[in-house]
Design a protein around this motif. Structure first.
Motif, PDB file in Angstrom:
ATOM      1  N   LEU A 125     -17.598 -21.488  21.928  1.00 21.97           N
ATOM      2  CA  LEU A 125     -18.356 -21.876  23.121  1.00 21.97           C
ATOM      3  C   LEU A 125     -19.426 -22.926  22.856  1.00 21.97           C
ATOM      4  O   LEU A 125     -20.040 -23.435  23.801  1.00 21.97           O
ATOM      5  CB  LEU A 125     -19.035 -20.643  23.731  1.00 21.97           C
ATOM      6  N   LYS A 162     -19.502 -26.012  24.844  1.00 23.59           N
ATOM      7  CA  LYS A 162     -19.590 -25.819  26.297  1.00 23.59           C
ATOM      8  C   LYS A 162     -21.036 -25.736  26.782  1.00 23.59           C
ATOM      9  O   LYS A 162     -21.294 -25.736  27.985  1.00 23.59           O
ATOM     10  CB  LYS A 162     -18.858 -24.534  26.712  1.00 23.59           C
ATOM     11  N   LEU A 185     -23.707 -23.069  30.668  1.00 27.01           N
ATOM     12  CA  LEU A 185     -22.401 -23.309  30.074  1.00 27.01           C
ATOM     13  C   LEU A 185     -21.498 -24.045  31.057  1.00 27.01           C
ATOM     14  O   LEU A 185     -21.453 -23.718  32.244  1.00 27.01           O
ATOM     15  CB  LEU A 185     -21.728 -21.994  29.681  1.00 27.01           C
ATOM     16  N   ARG A 186     -20.799 -25.036  30.556  1.00 25.96           N
ATOM     17  CA  ARG A 186     -19.795 -25.715  31.377  1.00 25.96           C
ATOM     18  C   ARG A 186     -18.444 -25.035  31.195  1.00 25.96           C
ATOM     19  O   ARG A 186     -18.195 -24.357  30.201  1.00 25.96           O
ATOM     20  CB  ARG A 186     -19.692 -27.195  30.981  1.00 25.96           C
ATOM     21  N   LYS A 187     -17.577 -25.234  32.140  1.00 21.31           N
ATOM     22  CA  LYS A 187     -16.237 -24.636  32.076  1.00 21.31           C
ATOM     23  C   LYS A 187     -15.422 -25.312  30.977  1.00 21.31           C
ATOM     24  O   LYS A 187     -15.635 -26.489  30.669  1.00 21.31           O
ATOM     25  CB  LYS A 187     -15.529 -24.798  33.425  1.00 21.31           C
TER      26      LYS A 187
END
Length: 281
Positions: A150, A153, A279-281
């Motif tokens: 992650l 992200k 957080l981005r997808k």
């Protein structure tokens, strides 16, 4: 039966005392030197102490990584009690803390060091994700792998009102600072490829540029994970902070968390710094 997993972080994650207690997170503080005295970030020194010291002396603090010995003592205590550990650190390109954690972890089974490749609550997002997974019963190894995946992200950025601390710390030139003051420029500091860099520069008063900054970072929210977002600030007027919080809430996040940046971040960026981190997808 799986072992208990302890989630830990260095103090740069900038989680509030309430969040630390709620999720049972263990914090290993960086060192902060003010003048001839050494302190522990968030333990016996606060950002306001740093600002006061600077006002009196014109001297910025010096920060130092959590050392190998402190990590090893913590890992030994946790593993002897039968637990596994996942520990998160500020970006390895910004501090030697990660390398110290990694070196110490090599002497223990079930201990995993994760380089957040970030700072402040950019790392804090991963720490809370890990705490959620630990509560759900995942192993330390699974948590570490999931959080490492992650890291790219995380969207972490801050707008800085004044470049004084960056200039004093050798991170911008006198000319850059003079130009920013003359033109009332408020730079957006972003984290990309595990390093800090300058993004968009906003023009105007600090309070006036923040709504545009929030709009630029979040947009319509379609590219963002809506579970959790941080509004993290360094000693800003709470009316300004709350205005940003209301703007962020309108996007539809499930959880909007307000935190104060700790000593390490505050010593680099100075007072009146605010960021929105998610957080981005």
């Amino acid at each position: 039966m799986s072992k208990k997993v302890i989630i830990a972080s260095d103090s740069t994650c900038d989680l509030s005392p309430e969040l630390i207690e709620k999720y049972g997170i263990k914090i290993l503080p960086l060192s902060v030197r003010l003048g001839e005295n050494d302190y522990k970030d968030g333990v016996d020194v606060t950002p306001d102490d740093i600002y006061e010291h600077y006002r009196k002396t014109g001297e910025l603090p010096k920060t130092a990584a959590v050392n190998v010995s402190d990590f090893a003592d913590f890992f030994e205590s946790a593993t002897e009690a039968g637990s596994e550990v996942v520990v998160f650190t500020i970006s390895a390109l910004m501090s030697s803390t990660y390398n110290n954690a990694r070196l110490a972890s090599e002497d223990f089974n079930g201990v995993y060091a994760v380089d957040t490749k970030n700072l402040s609550t950019g790392g804090g997002l991963l720490v809370l994700k890990a705490a959620d997974m630990a509560e759900e019963g995942y192993t330390a190894e699974d948590i570490a792998k999931a959080c490492e995946a992650l890291t790219d992200k995380v969207d972490a950025s801050f707008v800085i009102d004044d470049l004084e601390f960056l200039y004093k710390g050798g991170r911008c030139s006198a000319l850059e600072r003079f130009g920013a003051n003359l033109l009332k420029l408020k730079p957006c500091i972003t984290v990309k490829d595990a390093k800090m860099g300058v993004g968009k520069k906003y023009r105007g008063n600090f309070a006036d540029v923040l709504p545009k900054y929030v709009e630029d970072r979040i947009g319509d929210g379609s590219e963002i994970e809506k579970g959790r977002v941080f509004v993290t600030h360094a000693g800003c007027d709470m009316n300004i902070v709350n205005g940003c919080v209301e703007q962020v809430k309108a996007v539809g996040f499930e959880e909007v968390l307000i935190t104060r940046a700790g000593c390490t971040i505050s010593s680099h960026c100075g007072q009146n710094t605010l960021g929105v981190l998610f957080l981005r997808k």
